[in-house]
Design a protein around this motif. Structure first.
Motif, PDB file in Angstrom:
ATOM      1  N   GLU A  32       5.273   9.557   4.817  1.00 30.47           N
ATOM      2  CA  GLU A  32       4.468   8.750   3.626  1.00 30.47           C
ATOM      3  C   GLU A  32       5.554   8.150   2.353  1.00 30.47           C
ATOM      4  O   GLU A  32       6.506   7.782   2.990  1.00 30.47           O
ATOM      5  CB  GLU A  32       4.626  10.108   2.519  1.00 30.47           C
ATOM      6  CG  GLU A  32       3.512  11.359   2.570  1.00 30.47           C
ATOM      7  CD  GLU A  32       3.507  12.239   1.057  1.00 30.47           C
ATOM      8  OE1 GLU A  32       2.681  12.354   0.432  1.00 30.47           O
ATOM      9  OE2 GLU A  32       4.731  13.001   1.285  1.00 30.47           O
ATOM     10  N   ASN A  45       5.591   3.826   0.617  1.00 31.29           N
ATOM     11  CA  ASN A  45       5.489   2.181   0.582  1.00 31.29           C
ATOM     12  C   ASN A  45       5.562   1.415   1.607  1.00 31.29           C
ATOM     13  O   ASN A  45       6.855   1.675   1.990  1.00 31.29           O
ATOM     14  CB  ASN A  45       5.800   2.231  -0.620  1.00 31.29           C
ATOM     15  CG  ASN A  45       4.728   2.494  -2.266  1.00 31.29           C
ATOM     16  OD1 ASN A  45       3.950   3.202  -2.429  1.00 31.29           O
ATOM     17  ND2 ASN A  45       5.367   2.680  -3.268  1.00 31.29           N
ATOM     18  N   CYS A  51       1.322  -1.105  -0.233  1.00 28.91           N
ATOM     19  CA  CYS A  51       0.142  -0.114  -0.193  1.00 28.91           C
ATOM     20  C   CYS A  51       0.522   0.972  -0.145  1.00 28.91           C
ATOM     21  O   CYS A  51       2.065   1.321   0.562  1.00 28.91           O
ATOM     22  CB  CYS A  51      -1.019   0.148   0.962  1.00 28.91           C
ATOM     23  SG  CYS A  51      -0.483   0.642   2.844  1.00 28.91           S
ATOM     24  N   SER A  52       0.361   2.372  -0.061  1.00 27.64           N
ATOM     25  CA  SER A  52       0.510   3.580  -0.357  1.00 27.64           C
ATOM     26  C   SER A  52       0.443   4.507   0.721  1.00 27.64           C
ATOM     27  O   SER A  52      -1.457   4.511   0.944  1.00 27.64           O
ATOM     28  CB  SER A  52       1.220   4.547  -1.708  1.00 27.64           C
ATOM     29  OG  SER A  52       1.622   3.289  -2.710  1.00 27.64           O
ATOM     30  N   LYS A  79       1.088   6.927  -9.825  1.00 29.15           N
ATOM     31  CA  LYS A  79       1.731   6.245  -8.900  1.00 29.15           C
ATOM     32  C   LYS A  79       2.154   5.302  -7.829  1.00 29.15           C
ATOM     33  O   LYS A  79       2.482   4.750  -7.426  1.00 29.15           O
ATOM     34  CB  LYS A  79       2.955   7.569  -8.766  1.00 29.15           C
ATOM     35  CG  LYS A  79       2.917   8.548  -8.213  1.00 29.15           C
ATOM     36  CD  LYS A  79       4.249   9.636  -8.004  1.00 29.15           C
ATOM     37  CE  LYS A  79       3.401  10.390  -7.503  1.00 29.15           C
ATOM     38  NZ  LYS A  79       3.905  11.224  -7.614  1.00 29.15           N
ATOM     39  N   CYS A  80       0.860   5.469  -7.187  1.00 20.68           N
ATOM     40  CA  CYS A  80       0.615   4.535  -5.642  1.00 20.68           C
ATOM     41  C   CYS A  80       0.022   3.407  -5.851  1.00 20.68           C
ATOM     42  O   CYS A  80       0.170   2.897  -7.339  1.00 20.68           O
ATOM     43  CB  CYS A  80      -0.565   5.255  -4.904  1.00 20.68           C
ATOM     44  SG  CYS A  80      -2.755   4.924  -5.224  1.00 20.68           S
ATOM     45  N   GLU A  81       0.272   2.442  -5.098  1.00 21.75           N
ATOM     46  CA  GLU A  81      -0.474   0.571  -5.062  1.00 21.75           C
ATOM     47  C   GLU A  81      -1.770   0.912  -5.197  1.00 21.75           C
ATOM     48  O   GLU A  81      -1.998   1.585  -4.771  1.00 21.75           O
ATOM     49  CB  GLU A  81      -0.015   0.046  -3.836  1.00 21.75           C
ATOM     50  CG  GLU A  81       2.120   0.617  -3.360  1.00 21.75           C
ATOM     51  CD  GLU A  81       1.931  -0.644  -4.417  1.00 21.75           C
ATOM     52  OE1 GLU A  81       1.758  -1.494  -5.083  1.00 21.75           O
ATOM     53  OE2 GLU A  81       3.537  -0.588  -4.097  1.00 21.75           O
ATOM     54  N   LEU A 126      -4.081   2.155  -1.156  1.00 21.35           N
ATOM     55  CA  LEU A 126      -3.921   3.511  -0.829  1.00 21.35           C
ATOM     56  C   LEU A 126      -4.695   4.333   0.882  1.00 21.35           C
ATOM     57  O   LEU A 126      -5.802   3.942   0.671  1.00 21.35           O
ATOM     58  CB  LEU A 126      -4.443   4.613  -1.759  1.00 21.35           C
ATOM     59  CG  LEU A 126      -3.822   6.419  -1.694  1.00 21.35           C
ATOM     60  CD1 LEU A 126      -2.987   6.398  -1.537  1.00 21.35           C
ATOM     61  CD2 LEU A 126      -4.817   6.775  -2.821  1.00 21.35           C
ATOM     62  N   VAL A 174      -1.947  11.299  -7.798  1.00 21.37           N
ATOM     63  CA  VAL A 174      -1.178  10.410  -6.933  1.00 21.37           C
ATOM     64  C   VAL A 174      -1.668   8.971  -7.432  1.00 21.37           C
ATOM     65  O   VAL A 174      -1.000   7.808  -7.417  1.00 21.37           O
ATOM     66  CB  VAL A 174      -1.410  10.739  -5.162  1.00 21.37           C
ATOM     67  CG1 VAL A 174      -2.377   9.561  -4.527  1.00 21.37           C
ATOM     68  CG2 VAL A 174      -1.295  11.498  -4.785  1.00 21.37           C
ATOM     69  N   LEU A 175      -2.604   8.675  -8.236  1.00 27.87           N
ATOM     70  CA  LEU A 175      -3.081   7.530  -8.124  1.00 27.87           C
ATOM     71  C   LEU A 175      -2.277   7.104  -9.227  1.00 27.87           C
ATOM     72  O   LEU A 175      -2.866   5.652  -9.337  1.00 27.87           O
ATOM     73  CB  LEU A 175      -4.628   7.587  -8.735  1.00 27.87           C
ATOM     74  CG  LEU A 175      -5.774   8.156  -7.423  1.00 27.87           C
ATOM     75  CD1 LEU A 175      -7.063   8.558  -8.309  1.00 27.87           C
ATOM     76  CD2 LEU A 175      -5.825   6.974  -6.718  1.00 27.87           C
ATOM     77  N   VAL A 181       0.007   8.711   1.471  1.00 32.83           N
ATOM     78  CA  VAL A 181       0.528   9.690   0.723  1.00 32.83           C
ATOM     79  C   VAL A 181      -0.665  10.824   2.091  1.00 32.83           C
ATOM     80  O   VAL A 181      -1.725  10.905   2.307  1.00 32.83           O
ATOM     81  CB  VAL A 181      -0.579  10.004  -0.658  1.00 32.83           C
ATOM     82  CG1 VAL A 181      -0.923  11.328  -1.000  1.00 32.83           C
ATOM     83  CG2 VAL A 181       0.014   8.806  -1.725  1.00 32.83           C
TER      84      VAL A 181
END
Length: 190
Positions: free
Chosen positions: A163, A165, A76-77, A96-98, A101, A93-94, A79
């Motif tokens: 912040e 992962n 998970c990320s 590049k995030c897992e 979130l 954000v979306l 942020v």
């Protein structure tokens, strides 16, 4: 390995307005001569850090024990937002995030943000608030996310988490037929 417990303590947790606060009684107490201690709980399934099942807002939908646990456990990320993000900020954000979130800060998922999250096929969205949607009108956001079977994790505590992962474990208690359940949410630094 570092583990962050991002779960509220249940009996001192923030309670959504109108919910009954969690309580317990000591059914058996060793201080009173019992052979062991036994605790009986009284609580709402949405007290403290908890997960909403689609059944929370959809009659006949999946209840908590029917959730796909792979959505609750995995990379998970986290942020952080200093103020409420707009659609453009969230899209950055979306991109590049897992797929799981967690939003750190005083963030409310608006209907626009929920629709955008569904476009990116998020599996789980976690927030620090007790409801993923606006306090005055949470239904529409819940319908949007739960309708796509996004796992909604509410009431996490991220003040000690930077912040980045992590590995998330947030499996709900297996309450058959329930619309939600408390969970012990932890992040593992990798």
């Amino acid at each position: 390995m570092k583990i962050y417990d991002i779960t509220q303590e249940l009996f001192t947790s923030v309670v959504y307005p109108g919910d009954v606060p969690p309580t317990f009684i000591r059914k058996l107490n060793m201080k009173e001569g019992a052979p062991c201690n036994v605790t009986v709980l009284n609580m709402c399934a949405h007290n403290g850090t908890h997960i909403d099942a689609p059944y929370h807002f959809y009659e006949g939908a999946r209840s908590i024990e029917q959730l796909d646990l792979t959505k609750c456990i995995g990379n998970c990320s986290v942020v952080q937002f200093e103020k409420q993000p707009d659609v453009e900020q969230m899209e950055q954000v979306l991109q590049k995030c897992e797929k799981r979130l967690l939003l750190k800060g005083n963030v409310v998922v608006t209907i626009e943000l929920a629709k955008l999250m569904n476009e990116y096929n998020l599996e789980l969205i976690g927030i620090e608030g007790q409801s993923v949607g606006p306090a005055e009108a949470p239904r529409e956001v819940h319908l949007e996310l739960l309708g796509k079977e996004v796992v909604v994790l509410e009431g996490v505590r991220l003040n000690e988490v930077e912040e980045g992962n992590y590995f998330l474990s947030a499996a709900p208690v297996k309450l058959g037929g329930s619309d939600g359940a408390p969970c012990r949410a932890v992040l593992i630094e990798f």
